[in-house]
Design a protein around this motif. Structure first.
Motif, PDB file in Angstrom:
ATOM      1  N   ALA A 139      37.228  27.925   9.332  1.00 42.74           N
ATOM      2  CA  ALA A 139      36.917  29.351   9.475  1.00 42.74           C
ATOM      3  C   ALA A 139      37.414  29.875  10.824  1.00 42.74           C
ATOM      4  CB  ALA A 139      35.424  29.583   9.328  1.00 42.74           C
ATOM      5  N   SER A 186      38.714  43.479   5.432  1.00 43.04           N
ATOM      6  CA  SER A 186      38.263  42.120   5.214  1.00 43.04           C
ATOM      7  C   SER A 186      37.330  42.109   4.016  1.00 43.04           C
ATOM      8  CB  SER A 186      37.550  41.592   6.446  1.00 43.04           C
ATOM      9  OG  SER A 186      36.348  42.276   6.677  1.00 43.04           O
ATOM     10  N   ALA A 187      37.812  41.520   2.932  1.00 49.57           N
ATOM     11  CA  ALA A 187      36.972  41.353   1.750  1.00 49.57           C
ATOM     12  C   ALA A 187      35.977  40.244   2.038  1.00 49.57           C
ATOM     13  CB  ALA A 187      37.838  41.008   0.548  1.00 49.57           C
ATOM     14  N   ALA A 188      35.156  39.949   1.050  1.00 50.71           N
ATOM     15  CA  ALA A 188      34.087  38.980   1.238  1.00 50.71           C
ATOM     16  C   ALA A 188      34.602  37.666   1.823  1.00 50.71           C
ATOM     17  CB  ALA A 188      33.395  38.718  -0.092  1.00 50.71           C
ATOM     18  N   GLY A 189      35.747  37.197   1.337  1.00 55.23           N
ATOM     19  CA  GLY A 189      36.254  35.906   1.784  1.00 55.23           C
ATOM     20  C   GLY A 189      36.387  35.826   3.287  1.00 55.23           C
ATOM     21  N   PHE A 190      37.098  36.756   3.847  1.00 56.33           N
ATOM     22  CA  PHE A 190      37.327  36.714   5.276  1.00 56.33           C
ATOM     23  C   PHE A 190      36.078  37.071   6.060  1.00 56.33           C
ATOM     24  CE2 PHE A 190      38.975  38.362   9.296  1.00 56.33           C
ATOM     25  CZ  PHE A 190      39.701  37.264   9.682  1.00 56.33           C
ATOM     26  N   ARG A 191      35.292  37.973   5.515  1.00 61.00           N
ATOM     27  CA  ARG A 191      34.060  38.383   6.197  1.00 61.00           C
ATOM     28  C   ARG A 191      33.140  37.177   6.404  1.00 61.00           C
ATOM     29  NH1 ARG A 191      31.201  41.799   2.524  1.00 61.00           N
ATOM     30  NH2 ARG A 191      30.242  39.788   2.128  1.00 61.00           N
ATOM     31  N   ASP A 192      33.048  36.323   5.380  1.00 61.89           N
ATOM     32  CA  ASP A 192      32.233  35.121   5.517  1.00 61.89           C
ATOM     33  C   ASP A 192      32.792  34.205   6.602  1.00 61.89           C
ATOM     34  OD1 ASP A 192      30.617  36.044   3.531  1.00 61.89           O
ATOM     35  OD2 ASP A 192      31.294  34.661   1.998  1.00 61.89           O
ATOM     36  N   PHE A 193      34.119  34.138   6.679  1.00 61.97           N
ATOM     37  CA  PHE A 193      34.750  33.293   7.694  1.00 61.97           C
ATOM     38  C   PHE A 193      34.427  33.799   9.094  1.00 61.97           C
ATOM     39  CE2 PHE A 193      38.338  30.674   5.694  1.00 61.97           C
ATOM     40  CZ  PHE A 193      37.639  30.504   4.522  1.00 61.97           C
ATOM     41  N   THR A 194      34.461  35.111   9.260  1.00 58.05           N
ATOM     42  CA  THR A 194      34.217  35.628  10.597  1.00 58.05           C
ATOM     43  C   THR A 194      32.765  35.413  11.000  1.00 58.05           C
ATOM     44  OG1 THR A 194      33.650  37.872   9.856  1.00 58.05           O
ATOM     45  CG2 THR A 194      35.968  37.414  10.352  1.00 58.05           C
ATOM     46  N   ARG A 195      31.871  35.421  10.013  1.00 50.74           N
ATOM     47  CA  ARG A 195      30.464  35.166  10.337  1.00 50.74           C
ATOM     48  C   ARG A 195      30.332  33.731  10.873  1.00 50.74           C
ATOM     49  NH1 ARG A 195      27.802  35.703   5.493  1.00 50.74           N
ATOM     50  NH2 ARG A 195      28.145  37.932   5.672  1.00 50.74           N
ATOM     51  N   ILE A 196      31.022  32.812  10.199  1.00 53.52           N
ATOM     52  CA  ILE A 196      31.004  31.423  10.655  1.00 53.52           C
ATOM     53  C   ILE A 196      31.596  31.323  12.060  1.00 53.52           C
ATOM     54  CG2 ILE A 196      31.977  29.135  10.238  1.00 53.52           C
ATOM     55  CD1 ILE A 196      31.947  29.761   7.247  1.00 53.52           C
ATOM     56  N   ALA A 197      32.708  32.022  12.252  1.00 51.75           N
ATOM     57  CA  ALA A 197      33.448  31.895  13.508  1.00 51.75           C
ATOM     58  C   ALA A 197      32.753  32.587  14.679  1.00 51.75           C
ATOM     59  CB  ALA A 197      34.867  32.439  13.349  1.00 51.75           C
TER      60      ALA A 197
END
Lengths: 233, 233
Positions: free
Chosen positions: B119, B141-152
Protein backbone atom coordinates in the motif's frame (compact mmCIF):
# COMPACT_ATOMS: atom_id res chain seq x y z
CA UNK A 1 -20.54 -2.32 -25.08
CA UNK A 2 -20.15 -2.68 -28.84
CA UNK A 3 -22.84 -5.36 -29.00
CA UNK A 4 -25.33 -3.22 -27.11
CA UNK A 5 -24.52 -0.19 -29.26
CA UNK A 6 -25.09 -2.27 -32.38
CA UNK A 7 -28.47 -3.40 -31.04
CA UNK A 8 -29.78 0.00 -29.91
CA UNK A 9 -28.19 2.08 -32.66
CA UNK A 10 -30.93 1.76 -35.31
CA UNK A 11 -33.64 2.55 -32.74
CA UNK A 12 -32.16 5.82 -31.46
CA UNK A 13 -33.84 9.12 -32.33
CA UNK A 14 -31.71 11.79 -33.98
CA UNK A 15 -30.50 14.19 -31.29
CA UNK A 16 -30.51 11.50 -28.59
CA UNK A 17 -27.63 11.45 -26.09
CA UNK A 18 -26.07 8.11 -25.16
CA UNK A 19 -23.67 7.52 -22.29
CA UNK A 20 -22.19 4.61 -20.34
CA UNK A 21 -20.74 4.02 -16.87
CA UNK A 22 -17.74 1.82 -17.69
CA UNK A 23 -14.43 2.02 -15.82
CA UNK A 24 -12.30 2.41 -18.98
CA UNK A 25 -13.21 5.07 -21.52
CA UNK A 26 -11.18 5.00 -24.74
CA UNK A 27 -12.02 1.34 -25.41
CA UNK A 28 -15.72 2.06 -24.90
CA UNK A 29 -15.65 5.01 -27.29
CA UNK A 30 -13.89 2.85 -29.89
CA UNK A 31 -16.47 0.08 -29.47
CA UNK A 32 -19.63 2.20 -29.38
CA UNK A 33 -19.22 5.14 -31.75
CA UNK A 34 -19.12 3.14 -35.03
CA UNK A 35 -22.57 1.68 -34.27
CA UNK A 36 -24.40 4.92 -33.54
CA UNK A 37 -26.17 6.79 -36.37
CA UNK A 38 -25.34 10.36 -37.38
CA UNK A 39 -26.98 12.92 -35.13
CA UNK A 40 -26.80 10.74 -32.00
CA UNK A 41 -24.39 12.04 -29.35
CA UNK A 42 -22.21 9.59 -27.45
CA UNK A 43 -20.67 11.10 -24.32
CA UNK A 44 -18.77 8.44 -22.38
CA UNK A 45 -18.89 8.69 -18.59
CA UNK A 46 -17.53 7.10 -15.44
CA UNK A 47 -19.06 7.65 -12.03
CA UNK A 48 -16.44 6.95 -9.34
CA UNK A 49 -18.82 5.46 -6.86
CA UNK A 50 -19.93 2.06 -5.74
CA UNK A 51 -19.06 -0.82 -3.49
CA UNK A 52 -17.57 -4.24 -4.15
CA UNK A 53 -21.13 -5.40 -4.97
CA UNK A 54 -22.42 -5.33 -8.54
CA UNK A 55 -25.74 -4.98 -10.31
CA UNK A 56 -28.87 -2.84 -9.95
CA UNK A 57 -29.75 -4.30 -6.56
CA UNK A 58 -26.48 -3.00 -5.12
CA UNK A 59 -27.52 0.58 -5.80
CA UNK A 60 -28.84 2.93 -3.15
CA UNK A 61 -30.34 6.42 -3.20
CA UNK A 62 -27.22 8.29 -2.15
CA UNK A 63 -24.78 6.29 -4.29
CA UNK A 64 -23.60 9.29 -6.31
CA UNK A 65 -23.94 12.04 -3.73
CA UNK A 66 -20.73 14.07 -3.53
CA UNK A 67 -18.90 11.58 -5.77
CA UNK A 68 -17.03 12.47 -8.93
CA UNK A 69 -18.56 11.58 -12.28
CA UNK A 70 -16.02 11.89 -15.08
CA UNK A 71 -17.19 12.65 -18.60
CA UNK A 72 -14.87 12.11 -21.56
CA UNK A 73 -16.50 13.82 -24.56
CA UNK A 74 -14.57 13.33 -27.80
CA UNK A 75 -13.27 16.30 -29.77
CA UNK A 76 -16.12 18.18 -31.39
CA UNK A 77 -18.75 16.74 -29.06
CA UNK A 78 -22.05 18.62 -28.96
CA UNK A 79 -21.94 21.18 -26.15
CA UNK A 80 -25.66 21.01 -25.46
CA UNK A 81 -25.56 17.21 -25.15
CA UNK A 82 -22.64 17.41 -22.70
CA UNK A 83 -24.54 20.05 -20.67
CA UNK A 84 -27.66 17.84 -20.53
CA UNK A 85 -25.66 14.84 -19.33
CA UNK A 86 -23.81 16.97 -16.80
CA UNK A 87 -27.15 18.19 -15.41
CA UNK A 88 -28.34 14.59 -15.09
CA UNK A 89 -25.24 13.58 -13.12
CA UNK A 90 -25.41 16.68 -10.94
CA UNK A 91 -29.08 16.02 -10.36
CA UNK A 92 -28.06 12.74 -8.72
CA UNK A 93 -25.73 14.67 -6.44
CA UNK A 94 -22.48 14.00 -8.27
CA UNK A 95 -19.62 16.40 -8.97
CA UNK A 96 -18.78 16.41 -12.69
CA UNK A 97 -15.41 16.80 -14.37
CA UNK A 98 -14.48 16.50 -18.05
CA UNK A 99 -11.23 15.10 -19.40
CA UNK A 100 -9.71 13.35 -22.37
CA UNK A 101 -10.50 9.61 -22.49
CA UNK A 102 -6.84 8.51 -22.69
CA UNK A 103 -5.94 10.70 -19.72
CA UNK A 104 -8.89 9.29 -17.80
CA UNK A 105 -7.60 5.78 -18.40
CA UNK A 106 -4.15 6.70 -17.06
CA UNK A 107 -5.55 8.41 -13.95
CA UNK A 108 -7.78 5.44 -13.19
CA UNK A 109 -4.94 2.99 -13.79
CA UNK A 110 -3.19 4.73 -10.88
CA UNK A 111 -6.10 5.32 -8.53
CA UNK A 112 -8.13 2.19 -9.13
CA UNK A 113 -7.04 -0.44 -11.65
CA UNK A 114 -3.52 -1.19 -10.47
CA UNK A 115 -4.50 -1.10 -6.76
CA UNK A 116 -7.18 -3.67 -7.55
CA UNK A 117 -4.73 -5.95 -9.33
CA UNK A 118 -2.33 -5.73 -6.42
CA UNK A 119 -5.04 -6.52 -3.92
CA UNK A 120 -6.14 -9.54 -5.93
CA UNK A 121 -2.54 -10.75 -6.00
CA UNK A 122 -1.95 -10.38 -2.28
CA UNK A 123 -5.13 -12.29 -1.46
CA UNK A 124 -4.02 -15.05 -3.82
CA UNK A 125 -0.60 -15.26 -2.13
CA UNK A 126 -2.22 -15.62 1.27
CA UNK A 127 -4.38 -18.42 0.00
CA UNK A 128 -1.39 -20.29 -1.47
CA UNK A 129 0.82 -20.30 1.60
CA UNK A 130 0.51 -23.80 3.01
CA UNK A 131 2.29 -23.09 6.29
CA UNK A 132 -0.42 -20.59 7.19
CA UNK A 133 -3.94 -22.00 7.43
CA UNK A 134 -6.93 -20.31 5.85
CA UNK A 135 -8.45 -19.78 9.27
CA UNK A 136 -5.28 -18.04 10.43
CA UNK A 137 -5.39 -15.77 7.41
CA UNK A 138 -9.04 -15.07 8.05
CA UNK A 139 -8.89 -14.65 11.81
CA UNK A 140 -5.71 -12.63 12.02
CA UNK A 141 -6.24 -10.32 9.08
CA UNK A 142 -5.51 -6.89 10.39
CA UNK A 143 -6.92 -3.89 8.66
CA UNK A 144 -4.33 -3.96 5.88
CA UNK A 145 -5.25 -7.32 4.55
CA UNK A 146 -8.94 -6.96 5.28
CA UNK A 147 -9.14 -3.94 2.99
CA UNK A 148 -7.37 -5.94 0.28
CA UNK A 149 -9.90 -8.72 0.53
CA UNK A 150 -12.74 -6.22 0.23
CA UNK A 151 -11.20 -4.97 -3.00
CA UNK A 152 -10.58 -8.52 -4.21
CA UNK A 153 -14.23 -9.43 -3.72
CA UNK A 154 -15.24 -7.26 -6.68
CA UNK A 155 -16.82 -8.68 -9.81
CA UNK A 156 -14.26 -10.88 -11.68
CA UNK A 157 -15.82 -10.32 -15.08
CA UNK A 158 -15.78 -6.55 -14.78
CA UNK A 159 -12.18 -6.53 -13.61
CA UNK A 160 -11.02 -8.93 -16.31
CA UNK A 161 -12.47 -6.52 -18.86
CA UNK A 162 -10.91 -3.48 -17.18
CA UNK A 163 -7.43 -4.98 -17.46
CA UNK A 164 -7.92 -6.22 -21.01
CA UNK A 165 -9.18 -2.82 -22.17
CA UNK A 166 -6.83 -0.60 -20.17
CA UNK A 167 -3.76 -2.69 -20.86
CA UNK A 168 -1.17 -0.04 -21.74
CA UNK A 169 -1.78 2.26 -18.80
CA UNK A 170 -2.03 -0.63 -16.34
CA UNK A 171 1.23 -2.16 -17.57
CA UNK A 172 2.99 1.20 -17.31
CA UNK A 173 1.84 1.74 -13.71
CA UNK A 174 2.67 -1.86 -12.79
CA UNK A 175 6.19 -1.32 -14.09
CA UNK A 176 6.64 1.74 -11.89
CA UNK A 177 5.11 -0.09 -8.95
CA UNK A 178 7.47 -3.07 -9.09
CA UNK A 179 10.44 -0.71 -9.48
CA UNK A 180 9.54 1.14 -6.27
CA UNK A 181 8.62 -2.05 -4.44
CA UNK A 182 12.03 -3.53 -5.27
CA UNK A 183 13.71 -0.43 -3.85
CA UNK A 184 11.81 -0.88 -0.57
CA UNK A 185 12.51 -4.62 -0.60
CA UNK A 186 16.20 -3.87 -0.96
CA UNK A 187 16.01 -1.40 1.96
CA UNK A 188 14.47 -4.13 4.12
CA UNK A 189 17.13 -6.62 3.08
CA UNK A 190 19.92 -4.12 3.84
CA UNK A 191 18.30 -2.91 7.04
CA UNK A 192 18.11 0.64 5.69
CA UNK A 193 15.67 2.12 8.21
CA UNK A 194 16.17 5.69 7.03
CA UNK A 195 15.00 4.87 3.52
CA UNK A 196 11.90 3.12 4.87
CA UNK A 197 11.04 5.88 7.30
CA UNK A 198 11.42 8.61 4.68
CA UNK A 199 9.23 6.72 2.23
CA UNK A 200 6.50 5.99 4.76
CA UNK A 201 6.49 9.59 5.94
CA UNK A 202 6.01 10.88 2.40
CA UNK A 203 2.96 8.71 1.73
CA UNK A 204 1.09 10.21 4.65
CA UNK A 205 0.61 13.49 2.81
CA UNK A 206 -1.54 12.02 0.03
CA UNK A 207 -3.77 10.44 2.62
CA UNK A 208 -4.28 13.79 4.31
CA UNK A 209 -5.20 15.24 0.93
CA UNK A 210 -7.81 12.55 0.38
CA UNK A 211 -9.43 13.21 3.74
CA UNK A 212 -9.47 16.94 3.03
CA UNK A 213 -10.93 16.36 -0.44
CA UNK A 214 -13.81 14.48 1.23
CA UNK A 215 -13.49 11.25 -0.75
CA UNK A 216 -13.44 9.10 2.32
CA UNK A 217 -16.99 9.37 3.58
CA UNK A 218 -17.93 5.81 2.59
CA UNK A 219 -15.64 4.41 5.23
CA UNK A 220 -16.59 4.52 8.87
CA UNK A 221 -15.59 7.87 10.22
CA UNK A 222 -13.28 7.67 13.18
CA UNK A 223 -15.20 10.56 14.62
CA UNK A 224 -12.31 12.69 15.75
CA UNK A 225 -8.84 13.71 14.84
CA UNK A 226 -6.40 11.76 16.92
CA UNK A 227 -3.49 13.66 18.35
CA UNK A 228 -0.54 11.48 17.56
CA UNK A 229 3.10 12.36 17.90
CA UNK A 230 5.34 11.36 14.99
CA UNK A 231 6.55 8.45 17.07
CA UNK A 232 3.02 7.46 17.95
CA UNK A 233 3.76 7.69 21.62
CA UNK B 1 11.71 -2.57 23.69
CA UNK B 2 15.13 -3.66 24.93
CA UNK B 3 15.84 -0.24 26.38
CA UNK B 4 12.59 -0.18 28.30
CA UNK B 5 13.16 -3.73 29.56
CA UNK B 6 16.62 -2.75 30.76
CA UNK B 7 15.14 0.23 32.60
CA UNK B 8 12.24 -1.54 34.29
CA UNK B 9 13.98 -4.89 34.86
CA UNK B 10 15.66 -4.12 38.21
CA UNK B 11 12.44 -2.64 39.61
CA UNK B 12 10.18 -5.63 38.85
CA UNK B 13 8.94 -7.81 41.72
CA UNK B 14 9.59 -11.54 41.53
CA UNK B 15 6.49 -13.24 40.08
CA UNK B 16 5.50 -10.19 38.04
CA UNK B 17 4.18 -10.74 34.50
CA UNK B 18 5.38 -8.45 31.72
CA UNK B 19 3.86 -8.23 28.24
CA UNK B 20 3.99 -5.96 25.20
CA UNK B 21 1.73 -5.10 22.25
CA UNK B 22 4.26 -5.00 19.41
CA UNK B 23 3.47 -6.20 15.89
CA UNK B 24 6.49 -8.53 15.63
CA UNK B 25 7.11 -11.06 18.37
CA UNK B 26 10.39 -12.97 18.07
CA UNK B 27 12.47 -9.79 17.89
CA UNK B 28 10.73 -8.43 20.99
CA UNK B 29 11.35 -11.63 22.93
CA UNK B 30 15.03 -11.52 21.94
CA UNK B 31 15.31 -7.89 23.02
CA UNK B 32 13.40 -8.06 26.29
CA UNK B 33 14.10 -11.42 27.94
CA UNK B 34 17.82 -10.87 28.66
CA UNK B 35 16.99 -7.77 30.73
CA UNK B 36 14.36 -9.30 33.00
CA UNK B 37 15.39 -10.87 36.32
CA UNK B 38 14.78 -14.49 37.25
CA UNK B 39 11.24 -15.08 38.44
CA UNK B 40 9.69 -12.41 36.22
CA UNK B 41 7.47 -13.80 33.44
CA UNK B 42 7.61 -12.25 30.00
CA UNK B 43 4.68 -13.25 27.80
CA UNK B 44 4.78 -11.39 24.49
CA UNK B 45 1.46 -10.36 22.99
CA UNK B 46 -0.08 -8.72 19.95
CA UNK B 47 -3.62 -7.37 19.89
CA UNK B 48 -4.86 -7.22 16.30
CA UNK B 49 -6.87 -4.05 16.72
CA UNK B 50 -6.48 -0.36 16.12
CA UNK B 51 -6.78 2.34 13.54
CA UNK B 52 -4.18 4.15 11.46
CA UNK B 53 -3.88 6.58 14.36
CA UNK B 54 -1.27 6.00 17.05
CA UNK B 55 -0.80 6.80 20.68
CA UNK B 56 -2.90 6.62 23.85
CA UNK B 57 -5.33 9.29 22.67
CA UNK B 58 -6.32 7.12 19.72
CA UNK B 59 -7.69 4.43 22.01
CA UNK B 60 -11.38 3.99 22.73
CA UNK B 61 -13.38 1.82 25.12
CA UNK B 62 -14.35 -0.88 22.64
CA UNK B 63 -10.97 -1.09 20.89
CA UNK B 64 -10.38 -4.76 21.72
CA UNK B 65 -13.95 -6.04 21.77
CA UNK B 66 -14.22 -9.18 19.65
CA UNK B 67 -10.68 -8.70 18.29
CA UNK B 68 -7.96 -11.32 18.39
CA UNK B 69 -5.12 -10.90 20.86
CA UNK B 70 -2.26 -13.26 20.07
CA UNK B 71 0.03 -14.41 22.86
CA UNK B 72 3.38 -16.02 22.05
CA UNK B 73 4.67 -17.56 25.30
CA UNK B 74 8.12 -19.11 24.97
CA UNK B 75 8.72 -22.78 25.71
CA UNK B 76 8.46 -23.44 29.41
CA UNK B 77 6.48 -20.27 30.11
CA UNK B 78 4.66 -20.20 33.44
CA UNK B 79 1.11 -21.48 32.91
CA UNK B 80 -0.36 -19.34 35.67
CA UNK B 81 1.21 -16.18 34.21
CA UNK B 82 -0.19 -16.99 30.77
CA UNK B 83 -3.63 -17.59 32.30
CA UNK B 84 -3.52 -14.24 34.14
CA UNK B 85 -2.59 -12.38 30.98
CA UNK B 86 -5.25 -14.21 29.00
CA UNK B 87 -7.85 -13.18 31.59
CA UNK B 88 -6.73 -9.55 31.28
CA UNK B 89 -7.11 -9.60 27.48
CA UNK B 90 -10.44 -11.39 27.65
CA UNK B 91 -11.58 -8.89 30.26
CA UNK B 92 -11.13 -6.18 27.62
CA UNK B 93 -13.37 -8.17 25.29
CA UNK B 94 -10.64 -9.76 23.15
CA UNK B 95 -10.45 -13.32 21.85
CA UNK B 96 -7.11 -14.88 22.79
CA UNK B 97 -5.01 -17.36 20.84
CA UNK B 98 -1.53 -18.70 21.58
CA UNK B 99 1.09 -19.55 19.01
CA UNK B 100 4.83 -19.78 18.48
CA UNK B 101 6.48 -16.38 17.99
CA UNK B 102 8.12 -17.31 14.67
CA UNK B 103 4.84 -18.60 13.31
CA UNK B 104 3.12 -15.42 14.47
CA UNK B 105 5.63 -13.37 12.53
CA UNK B 106 4.98 -15.35 9.32
CA UNK B 107 1.18 -15.11 9.67
CA UNK B 108 1.36 -11.36 10.24
CA UNK B 109 3.79 -10.92 7.34
CA UNK B 110 0.97 -12.27 5.14
CA UNK B 111 -2.04 -10.64 6.72
CA UNK B 112 -0.60 -7.28 7.68
CA UNK B 113 3.06 -6.44 7.06
CA UNK B 114 3.35 -7.15 3.33
CA UNK B 115 -0.06 -5.59 2.54
CA UNK B 116 1.11 -2.44 4.31
CA UNK B 117 4.35 -2.31 2.32
CA UNK B 118 2.44 -2.74 -0.91
CA UNK B 119 0.00 0.00 0.00
CA UNK B 120 2.84 2.38 0.84
CA UNK B 121 4.45 1.61 -2.51
CA UNK B 122 1.30 2.21 -4.54
CA UNK B 123 0.68 5.53 -2.84
CA UNK B 124 4.28 6.53 -3.60
CA UNK B 125 3.87 5.61 -7.27
CA UNK B 126 0.77 7.75 -7.54
CA UNK B 127 2.62 10.66 -6.04
CA UNK B 128 5.53 10.30 -8.46
CA UNK B 129 3.57 10.26 -11.71
CA UNK B 130 4.01 13.71 -13.16
CA UNK B 131 1.38 13.33 -15.88
CA UNK B 132 -1.28 12.87 -13.22
CA UNK B 133 -1.73 15.76 -10.81
CA UNK B 134 -2.02 15.29 -7.07
CA UNK B 135 -5.52 16.67 -7.14
CA UNK B 136 -6.51 14.11 -9.77
CA UNK B 137 -5.09 11.33 -7.63
CA UNK B 138 -6.91 12.70 -4.64
CA UNK B 139 -10.23 13.46 -6.29
CA UNK B 140 -10.55 10.36 -8.41
CA UNK B 141 -9.35 7.77 -5.93
CA UNK B 142 -11.92 5.00 -6.06
CA UNK B 143 -12.32 2.60 -3.18
CA UNK B 144 -9.22 0.62 -4.14
CA UNK B 145 -6.76 3.42 -3.82
CA UNK B 146 -8.59 5.08 -0.96
CA UNK B 147 -8.12 1.94 1.13
CA UNK B 148 -4.42 1.94 0.25
CA UNK B 149 -3.97 5.51 1.37
CA UNK B 150 -5.66 4.72 4.67
CA UNK B 151 -3.12 1.95 5.20
CA UNK B 152 -0.27 4.20 4.13
CA UNK B 153 -1.24 6.82 6.69
CA UNK B 154 -0.05 4.60 9.54
CA UNK B 155 2.85 5.54 11.78
CA UNK B 156 6.14 5.53 9.77
CA UNK B 157 8.32 4.75 12.77
CA UNK B 158 6.28 1.75 13.80
CA UNK B 159 6.26 0.37 10.27
CA UNK B 160 9.96 0.94 9.75
CA UNK B 161 10.58 -1.14 12.86
CA UNK B 162 8.12 -3.83 11.78
CA UNK B 163 10.00 -4.38 8.51
CA UNK B 164 13.43 -4.23 10.10
CA UNK B 165 12.47 -6.77 12.76
CA UNK B 166 10.36 -9.10 10.61
CA UNK B 167 12.73 -9.08 7.68
CA UNK B 168 12.89 -12.77 6.74
CA UNK B 169 9.15 -13.43 6.68
CA UNK B 170 8.41 -10.17 4.88
CA UNK B 171 11.02 -10.87 2.21
CA UNK B 172 9.66 -14.38 1.69
CA UNK B 173 6.10 -13.15 1.23
CA UNK B 174 7.25 -10.31 -1.03
CA UNK B 175 9.02 -12.85 -3.23
CA UNK B 176 5.83 -14.87 -3.63
CA UNK B 177 3.84 -11.72 -4.23
CA UNK B 178 6.00 -10.45 -7.08
CA UNK B 179 5.98 -13.93 -8.65
CA UNK B 180 2.19 -13.99 -8.77
CA UNK B 181 1.94 -10.35 -9.81
CA UNK B 182 4.24 -11.03 -12.76
CA UNK B 183 2.00 -13.92 -13.83
CA UNK B 184 -1.03 -11.60 -13.84
CA UNK B 185 0.96 -8.88 -15.60
CA UNK B 186 1.87 -11.38 -18.29
CA UNK B 187 -1.79 -12.37 -18.65
CA UNK B 188 -2.71 -8.72 -19.18
CA UNK B 189 0.06 -8.28 -21.75
CA UNK B 190 -1.04 -11.42 -23.62
CA UNK B 191 -4.74 -10.61 -23.30
CA UNK B 192 -5.36 -13.87 -21.42
CA UNK B 193 -8.82 -13.12 -20.04
CA UNK B 194 -9.40 -16.66 -18.79
CA UNK B 195 -6.37 -16.54 -16.53
CA UNK B 196 -7.47 -13.19 -15.08
CA UNK B 197 -11.06 -14.28 -14.56
CA UNK B 198 -10.08 -17.53 -12.87
CA UNK B 199 -7.68 -15.73 -10.53
CA UNK B 200 -10.18 -13.02 -9.60
CA UNK B 201 -12.89 -15.61 -8.97
CA UNK B 202 -10.66 -17.56 -6.59
CA UNK B 203 -9.85 -14.55 -4.43
CA UNK B 204 -13.52 -13.97 -3.66
CA UNK B 205 -13.64 -17.04 -1.41
CA UNK B 206 -11.19 -15.68 1.16
CA UNK B 207 -13.21 -12.50 1.39
CA UNK B 208 -16.34 -14.52 2.16
CA UNK B 209 -14.41 -16.32 4.87
CA UNK B 210 -13.39 -13.03 6.44
CA UNK B 211 -16.95 -11.78 6.53
CA UNK B 212 -18.11 -15.06 8.07
CA UNK B 213 -15.31 -14.97 10.64
CA UNK B 214 -16.65 -11.59 11.77
CA UNK B 215 -13.45 -9.59 11.29
CA UNK B 216 -15.19 -6.97 9.21
CA UNK B 217 -17.55 -5.20 11.52
CA UNK B 218 -18.11 -1.50 11.06
CA UNK B 219 -15.78 -0.76 13.95
CA UNK B 220 -12.60 0.97 12.88
CA UNK B 221 -9.82 -1.60 12.90
CA UNK B 222 -6.74 -0.53 11.14
CA UNK B 223 -3.11 -0.95 11.80
CA UNK B 224 -2.57 -0.91 15.47
CA UNK B 225 -3.06 1.52 18.26
CA UNK B 226 -0.48 1.64 20.95
CA UNK B 227 -1.91 1.69 24.42
CA UNK B 228 1.23 0.90 26.33
CA UNK B 229 4.11 0.56 23.95
CA UNK B 230 6.94 3.09 24.03
CA UNK B 231 7.36 2.98 20.27
CA UNK B 232 3.73 3.37 19.36
CA UNK B 233 2.98 -0.12 18.21
Amino acid sequence: MGTIAEEIGPRLKPGATVTDVGSVKQAVIDAVVPHLPQGVHFIAGHPIAGTEHSGPRSGFATLFVNRWWLLTPTEGADGAAVARLRALCEGMGAKVDEMDAVHHDLVLAVTSHTPHLIAYTMVGVADDLSRVTDSEVINYSAAGFRDFTRIAASDPTMWRDVFLTNKDATLEILGRFTEELFALQRAIRLGDGEHLHAYFTRTRAIRRGIIEAGQDTAAPDFGRVAVASPKGG
